[in-house]
Design an enzyme around this catalytic site. Structure first.
Site, PDB file in Angstrom:
ATOM      1  N   LYS A  76       0.852  -1.180   0.000  1.00 42.41           N
ATOM      2  CA  LYS A  76       0.000   0.000   0.000  1.00 42.41           C
ATOM      3  C   LYS A  76       0.891   1.233   0.000  1.00 42.41           C
ATOM      4  O   LYS A  76       1.917   1.270   0.679  1.00 42.41           O
ATOM      5  CB  LYS A  76      -0.847  -0.003   1.278  1.00 42.41           C
ATOM      6  CG  LYS A  76      -2.267   0.451   1.081  1.00 42.41           C
ATOM      7  CD  LYS A  76      -3.130   0.041   2.274  1.00 42.41           C
ATOM      8  CE  LYS A  76      -4.592   0.353   2.013  1.00 42.41           C
ATOM      9  NZ  LYS A  76      -5.454  -0.186   3.073  1.00 42.41           N
ATOM     10  N   GLU A 130     -19.679  -7.553  10.307  1.00 49.70           N
ATOM     11  CA  GLU A 130     -20.715  -6.930  11.137  1.00 49.70           C
ATOM     12  C   GLU A 130     -21.714  -7.942  11.691  1.00 49.70           C
ATOM     13  O   GLU A 130     -22.201  -7.802  12.803  1.00 49.70           O
ATOM     14  CB  GLU A 130     -21.482  -5.869  10.328  1.00 49.70           C
ATOM     15  CG  GLU A 130     -20.653  -4.633   9.963  1.00 49.70           C
ATOM     16  CD  GLU A 130     -19.760  -4.876   8.758  1.00 49.70           C
ATOM     17  OE1 GLU A 130     -19.906  -5.925   8.099  1.00 49.70           O
ATOM     18  OE2 GLU A 130     -18.908  -4.007   8.471  1.00 49.70           O
ATOM     19  N   ARG A 159     -25.695  -4.591   7.280  1.00 49.43           N
ATOM     20  CA  ARG A 159     -25.381  -5.992   7.063  1.00 49.43           C
ATOM     21  C   ARG A 159     -25.790  -6.877   8.238  1.00 49.43           C
ATOM     22  O   ARG A 159     -25.879  -8.097   8.091  1.00 49.43           O
ATOM     23  CB  ARG A 159     -23.888  -6.142   6.768  1.00 49.43           C
ATOM     24  CG  ARG A 159     -23.592  -7.358   5.926  1.00 49.43           C
ATOM     25  CD  ARG A 159     -22.239  -7.336   5.338  1.00 49.43           C
ATOM     26  NE  ARG A 159     -22.252  -6.832   3.981  1.00 49.43           N
ATOM     27  CZ  ARG A 159     -21.201  -6.873   3.183  1.00 49.43           C
ATOM     28  NH1 ARG A 159     -20.074  -7.359   3.613  1.00 49.43           N
ATOM     29  NH2 ARG A 159     -21.281  -6.368   1.966  1.00 49.43           N
TER      30      ARG A 159
END
Lengths: 617, 617
Positions: free
Chosen positions: A284, A368, A396
């Site tokens: 990254k 979640e 979710r």
């Protein structure tokens, strides 16, 4: 733009196919410069995009969108893809109202195969597309590009479990980002580490620590993970079987910054014509250093942003930070309080809690559903779980809130952050549906603070004075400090009781209604702190008024105003009621103040409406 | 009861701990007799319970509830557990109104650690309980008992991913049921097969087919699965690493009908004091043969029920069957139509579709999230996916409907079965929340048929004449055939337009309102076929009436009546409106007719209300 001699020639995927190696290398440099330059002006996700420049170019050199379909999981790493597919000239409008989206959007371009925003959906979508291709007899490929963080989402396994058995042209590209290991919890992250350390990759086999030191950019995070389980490392020497056992051919690991190696791997995957899993390793923020060396040109990009890749860190005084600090304070004195996050520790303000109360802090990954049921399990054993989560991501866990927590009235606290309009992230992140789904679940109490004091008071009440499932919802940003709390613990406040007209509101926009009322008194003013359920006693008091206007920054269906009208109706009330809310719809990226203005939920709009309704009477 | 000399002495888990081997063997026989006898009278899940008699007894001999916690995934296999924990005398009330629940219920007994009904939640809950135990310094164990089918649910992986790293006293018992292989789709099922065929278990290594023939009760299903992937079988000879890589100690496979072996495995797991995965193999319906030999005594249990274990098969003329047959017919002429189920092929009436259009039929396992996004992916490529799913299970896919399908207005059809009150399964299965959650998602069209003709007409409209996400919701059971369809394709019908009073309804209870209207005309009658959105034109017509009563078999919050009232209000309407719906709440097991009566949604109740409201005027 002389800065971008190669990039200037790239206006479609066809153009990258015709570049030679030297030009491609230069293109990567130019794209990185372009990204840093653009994002430093508009804001956006920089680090994740810097990490996939080669990956994206390689995909477009081997595949042919839109005949082939590339599906980006979460999608914020799609900038190079958008550049290549003819949208580089729109980058100055990135994430601006009416401008280029920060996520893939099929309505923007046929090269964007599927919407993205929420995590772990790409394999399901890509598999479906590969099935559709198969059914119509097409040889097109569907390629899902998914980061290892997204593999903590259960949906990804549901999809893998289905996709592996098929004989479709499906390719899953795992974008395995070394820098995200410290944030990817769990066994799967460790498993990926073991795959990396395959015989061909290892230089030394003898000592764990020495080996790890030799892996660039891995260092401390991986060391911490692996030391906790020596057994996992042993498995590193075995042939990795997980993906093959799931039915995929495994290719990798591939250096995600070696364009030639990437293309070779993708060509191999392409000709196989069966499900393939390509394991790519990227860094990254790769190539950021040049921006670091030119701070005057590339001002505005903080190093911190590059490291975490998260442009959405809470401001110092934001509700998230106030919440996190106060929760930590409460937890200092009560060891029953636990905090849960689904991979959003910083965004939800839980960093201090994690530092001080590590054994009561749980980052479950992008999961979640599990987070809520886990919270319910803790509550069943008398712990007090507080799950801090963005409104849009809590969608979710609807079933888990209802089924696992609410039926048994387990005491689970939901700190619903980013509630209301969110702005730049657009349709996939707006937090305007939580009131509808939360109030549809029986027994759920919902609080909505306007000020910092109210946030703290309501958090206290949620933890100590309310039973069952309790949600506190607050927006991104800070307390506007127009209205200053009077009696922050009260469920509601009549700030003005004169006359027969009543204006009602709650949450962030109450500041604006209050300001309007201060400037020119229009009628009585009711502030709701607890917005669901509304007590019979309160509804009775409201029914004493004849003209009611209810302002709320939420979708009309399932709104508090809608519930209130029916409750008033049931009392036999026959007055005049006007609900001023957001329409039922999706809300594109924009600036929140402008959006509120558009729907007359700013001071000007409210004043206008109050005049319209009440000055003619 | 002389039939149950050993069982008579078992009133608590302590009692099974004190039995000797001979008595335990006898107890297993008696419990099976008892289960067959009871379930043949009350109905319930027989096969799954017959399969876990030894497993349950072994757990109670090794562990000590409620200090230890046993969490049953889905939970319908909890009958032996309830027998052992002091509830055998209540079995004649099993699944009856006010009686013993068919699923674990904490409010019923401290031995029931957590609620169950929906799949794949047990590991999350058990892990949370093990964490809570750890935090309070307790040595208690948390044991999740989960079937292999439930492993197709993504939540289970979210939980595994978190649980494996911990050092808690967590035990996952995988109840691997040989008979369910043919129905468990996907790579994971195949993987489990490979684990079974471990060196110590295999008698022959040379030829795949011969080996498989020698495995009792496996035969055809496994052969079909394994032949599709020879590579998987090779791995069977390796040490299985998946669970260990996830951080669990793996014990097994263990014969699930060998009480001594089970106890030994559980004792091993117990003393390890770290996460353990115990792989148990059971046979669904084990021990049923004696019932087969005594058909006169054990009438009412069909062999079919025992084989599938599913007591909830649709009746011949049910909406599910009408839906499935008509969809198959449409698919005969249109190869774009696809059908999707989440492991509920029979229950949703899709067996004919699967037979005729195998390449367009997708059983994704217990994976509703993936099912919806998969459907959205198919729709993005111009296929017409129809996902048939129970209202209560669709709750799990709320985010996917909103984010993956609705934002881009992808044409996904949801056939929402078991909508409305369901009866015997109780709080965890009622389908009374789908209207709230579906209407909270912008752009979703919802139809609700009353008759078979309307179901077909609306399915046709959903597929060919409606854009975006479309849901058709219908209840369990059959067309009551009181009201006979007039213009089944219409969005709404005024069946009577005289006067100023208007009664409105939709779905199953419209039969009852119609009957009441036939007997004694009370006013105008409006039937809704399309219940969301209600067009401006329709709302205008409704506003011509002064007194409105809206009957609906759905929870009040988020109901169509609630939405309508606000829409009428926005037109300036000031009439009298009464919403007669279910209260906001959870609904215990019961008989649907009685429940409707309780809420005045039967003919008698409706007639009473109409008289109350309109005869006094």
């Amino acid at each position: 733009m002389n800065q971008y001699p190669i990039l200037d020639r790239v206006n479609s995927p066809q153009d990258v196919k015709s570049l030679n190696r030297k030009e491609l290398k230069e293109l990567c440099v130019e794209i990185r410069k372009f990204l840093v330059e653009q994002v430093s002006k508009t804001g956006g996700h920089l680090a994740s995009n810097l990490g996939v420049v080669e990956l994206t170019i390689a995909l477009h050199r081997v595949f042919d969108t839109p005949w082939d379909s590339i599906i980006w999981d979460v999608g914020h790493q799609c900038y190079t893809h958008k550049i290549i597919t003819g949208r580089k000239d729109q980058f100055d409008t990135l994430r601006q109202p009416g401008g280029l989206g920060g996520f893939p959007k099929p309505e923007e371009s046929p090269h964007d195969a599927f919407i993205a925003g929420h995590s772990s959906t790409s394999i399901s979508a890509a598999y479906a597309i590969s099935r559709a291709n198969q059914m119509r007899g097409s040889n097109s490929h569907a390629i899902a590009v998914i980061g290892d963080g997204a593999f903590t989402g259960g949906m990804a396994y549901e999809a893998l479990n289905n996709a592996g058995r098929s004989r479709t042209n499906l390719i899953i590209v795992l974008n395995h980002n070394a820098m995200s290991i410290s944030r990817n919890v769990g066994a799967f992250a460790r498993y990926l580490t073991t795959i990396r350390l395959q015989p061909g990759y290892l230089r030394l086999k003898d000592h764990t620590e020495t080996v790890l030191d030799h892996i660039p950019l891995v260092g401390k995070p991986v060391k911490r993970v692996v030391q906790s389980s020596k057994a996992a490392l042993k498995n590193a020497l075995y042939h990795s079987t997980f993906f093959e056992e799931m039915g995929f051919t495994y290719i990798g690991p591939v250096d995600g910054h070696d364009l030639k190696a990437l293309e070779k791997a993708f060509v191999q995957a392409k000709i196989l014509c069966r499900p393939v899993f390509v394991h790519v390793e990227t860094t990254k923020g790769k190539g950021y250093e040049f921006a670091e060396k030119n701070p005057l040109i590339y001002h505005g990009i903080s190093k911190f942003d590059v490291e975490t890749g998260n442009p959405d860190l809470p401001e110092e005084d934001s509700f998230s930070v106030v919440f996190g600090n106060y929760l930590t304070e409460l937890a200092d004195h009560d060891d029953k309080i636990c905090a849960i996050t689904a991979a959003m520790k910083q965004g939800t303000g839980l960093t201090p809690f994690c530092s001080k109360h590590r054994n009561r802090f749980f980052d479950v990954g992008i999961a979640e559903q599990h987070a809520v049921t886990f919270a319910a399990g803790l509550a069943s054993k008398e712990y007090i779980p507080v799950f801090a989560v963005y409104s849009t991501f809590l969608q979710r866990a609807y079933d888990q809130i209802l089924h696992d927590a609410a039926i048994e009235r387990l005491h689970v606290v939901l700190a619903v952050d980013r509630a209301g309009l969110v702005g730049d992230d657009g349709e996939t992140h707006q937090g305007v549906y939580d009131i509808a789904y939360l109030t549809s679940i029986p027994g759920v109490t919902v609080y909505s603070p306007t000020t910092n004091e109210e946030l703290k008071a309501q958090l206290y009440k949620a933890i100590y004075e309310t039973e069952g499932v309790v949600a506190i919802r607050y927006p991104r940003g800070c307390d506007k400090k127009i209205y200053r709390s009077q009696n922050p613990s009260a469920d509601y406040l009549f700030l003005d009781e004169r006359g027969k007209n009543l204006a009602i509101s709650y949450g962030r926009i109450f500041h604006d209604l209050y300001a309007v009322n201060q400037k020119g008194h229009f009628g009585a003013l009711l502030k709701l702190n607890k917005i669901n359920p509304l007590s019979d006693e309160l509804v009775e008091k409201i029914s004493a008024y004849h003209d009611i206007i209810f302002f709320e920054e939420v979708e009309q269906n399932g709104s508090i105003g809608e519930h209130l009208l029916l409750q008033l109706n049931q009392l036999g009330w026959r007055g005049s009621f006007r609900s001023v809310s957001l329409p039922n719809g999706f809300f594109k990226q924009g600036k929140v103040p402008q959006m509120l203005k558009e729907y007359r939920l700013d001071q000007e709009g409210m004043a206008e409406i109050l005049r319209e309704e009440w000055e003619t009477k």
